[in-house]
Design a protein around this motif. Structure first.
Motif, PDB file in Angstrom:
ATOM      1  N   ASN A   1       0.825  -1.205   0.000  1.00 32.90           N
ATOM      2  CA  ASN A   1       0.000   0.000   0.000  1.00 32.90           C
ATOM      3  C   ASN A   1       0.863   1.261   0.000  1.00 32.90           C
ATOM      4  OD1 ASN A   1      -2.340  -1.749   2.009  1.00 32.90           O
ATOM      5  ND2 ASN A   1      -2.825  -0.874   0.020  1.00 32.90           N
TER       6      ASN A   1
ATOM      7  N   GLY B   1       2.202   1.708  -3.400  1.00 32.00           N
ATOM      8  CA  GLY B   1       1.174   2.223  -4.292  1.00 32.00           C
ATOM      9  C   GLY B   1       1.030   3.726  -4.156  1.00 32.00           C
TER      10      GLY B   1
ATOM     11  N   THR C   1      -5.716   6.681  -6.090  1.00 31.93           N
ATOM     12  CA  THR C   1      -4.582   5.835  -5.703  1.00 31.93           C
ATOM     13  C   THR C   1      -4.127   6.085  -4.275  1.00 31.93           C
ATOM     14  OG1 THR C   1      -3.832   5.805  -7.998  1.00 31.93           O
ATOM     15  CG2 THR C   1      -2.258   5.089  -6.329  1.00 31.93           C
TER      16      THR C   1
ATOM     17  N   ASN D   1      -5.158   3.572  -1.119  1.00 32.62           N
ATOM     18  CA  ASN D   1      -4.149   2.846  -0.341  1.00 32.62           C
ATOM     19  C   ASN D   1      -4.167   3.258   1.128  1.00 32.62           C
ATOM     20  OD1 ASN D   1      -2.278   1.027  -2.073  1.00 32.62           O
ATOM     21  ND2 ASN D   1      -2.584   2.834  -3.350  1.00 32.62           N
TER      22      ASN D   1
END
Length: 431
Positions: free
Chosen positions: A54, A57, A237, A241
């Protein structure tokens, strides 16, 4: 082997069939690495590595200021106009420099904080400081990936994905065999750097045809256009995350770390088969939608994608459900607690795919307000429903929230897109 004609004549099937080969190999390899991770570090290791993914990301998005989809869109639109491409890549250079500087600095000086939040100790601070130095390479990789997708170079895309994933997996396996969690985290961080090297080798000559590096300068011609994608990427995004990180922490605090590991394992399987669709989105859907201007053409294209993709995807997900016990026994021994999560996750992902196909109209047409509003609704729904359902259904409540969230999201996105075409038609009639 000769490709059947019905596949050759359908670009969606061509991309899908080629992508399917890559994803199948990827699934086999990821299955082995997940087995190694689960048997080496157990549920805790799965949860912790999930948190690191995460973070990566979020870092991938911030390091390039989230302009990936913007590059895809404008490369697709101006691939035959070198002057416009030079303006685009000059602005891209500025965004990559600024994004890398900001994210690398935050990661380096906040290393102790990230270590304490994720691992409940400062022992991993040096790992995050090491990752901070990789940030510029992560950003450049993201930008070049945008060019590959914008040109719809699906064959090169498949080669890059396959080679880079094989190399990254080898490095990750070596780290796991040494039972070193810090090394495993670094292996995940190095993966984008490996992909950058593969892109340069496989795609370098093609890039030079479209990017005149001698004429590149620090320009801001596309500043406003790309900033719109920065905002959209932050929402889709970064916040996604962040929400997932928060949910892992919520499960750990409300139930236990083992349950957090079960949910992370199921979402990891989900992310692997959803890659099957993500390549189609950037290689075909965004470039195609970018050049569609009427409701009739849009409906026709969406129907074409649905009738091609949904039966294949639905069959694959049905097989995953039928083989769920086999998947658990082979990849996640002793993770029996994840079995009830499969049906809700798979149903949610099917509705998610239907939603995301049409939602890419927002990216293709740079409909910033519509994108941000619908994404925020989706993320808020996911978090609020998770908090609500986890009290009644334990960890299963998280995946039920996932399904309900995407049902509502699909309805909202459909309404917004229908309204946008109606509004466009009315403006056209007035003019």
């Amino acid at each position: 082997m000769k490709i059947p004609r019905f596949i050759r004549d359908n670009i969606v099937l061509k991309i899908t069939s080629l992508n399917a080969v890559v994803i199948t190999i990827r699934l086999v390899i990821s299955g082995f690495t997940q087995w190694l991770l689960s048997t080496t570090f157990g549920e805790t290791g799965i949860a912790r590595i999930g948190q690191v993914r995460n973070i990566m990301g979020m870092l991938t998005s911030i390091s390039s200021l989230g302009i990936f989809n913007g590059i895809v869109k404008y490369v697709a639109e101006h691939k035959n106009n070198k002057q416009e491409l030079n303006k685009l890549f000059s602005t891209t250079t500025v965004f990559v420099l600024v994004g890398s500087l900001i994210s690398g600095t935050v990661l380096f000086f906040g290393a102790a904080y990230f270590s304490s939040i994720l691992f409940k100790s400062n022992d991993f601070a040096y790992v995050f400081k090491a990752i901070a130095f990789l940030v510029p390479f992560i950003a450049i990789n993201r930008a070049l990936n945008g060019i590959v997708n914008g040109l719809s170079e699906y064959k090169n895309y498949a080669r890059i994905e396959l080679i880079s994933y094989l190399l990254s997996a080898m490095l990750f396996v070596v780290a796991l065999y040494n039972t070193n969690l810090e090394a495993a985290i670094l292996a995940i961080a190095v993966a984008p750097v490996i992909q950058l090297g593969v892109i340069i080798v496989v795609f370098g000559k093609v890039v030079k045809r479209y990017v005149d590096f001698k004429k590149l300068r620090l320009g801001l011609d596309y500043k406003n256009s790309l900033l719109a994608f920065t905002l959209m990427s932050f929402v889709s995004t970064f916040l996604l995350n962040y929400i997932e990180l928060s949910i892992i922490g919520l499960i750990e605090n409300e139930i236990n770390i083992n349950e957090a590991g079960y949910w992370t394992a199921v979402t990891f399987i989900s992310k692997n088969y959803m890659v099957f669709a993500s390549g189609l989105f950037t290689l075909y859907v965004i470039p195609r939608f970018a050049n569609i201007y009427t409701k009739e053409a849009f409906k026709s294209e969406v129907f074409n994608i649905y009738k091609t993709i949904l039966p294949i995807f639905g069959l694959g997900m049905f097989l995953v459900y039928l083989l769920r016990y086999v998947i658990i026994d082979i990849i996640y021994p002793d993770f029996k607690g994840m079995e009830p999560l499969f049906k809700w996750q798979l149903l949610g992902d099917f509705v998610r795919l239907c939603s995301l196909i049409i939602a890419h109209q927002f990216l293709a047409k740079r409909m910033v307000k519509s994108f941000v509003i619908t994404e925020v609704i989706s993320l808020v729904l996911f978090y609020v429903l998770t908090i609500l359902f986890i009290n009644y259904f334990s960890t299963e409540g998280v995946v039920i929230a996932h399904l309900v969230r995407y049902i509502i999201y699909f309805v909202v996105v459909s309404v917004v897109i229908v309204y946008s075409f109606k509004n466009t038609s009315e403006q056209g009639n007035k003019s």
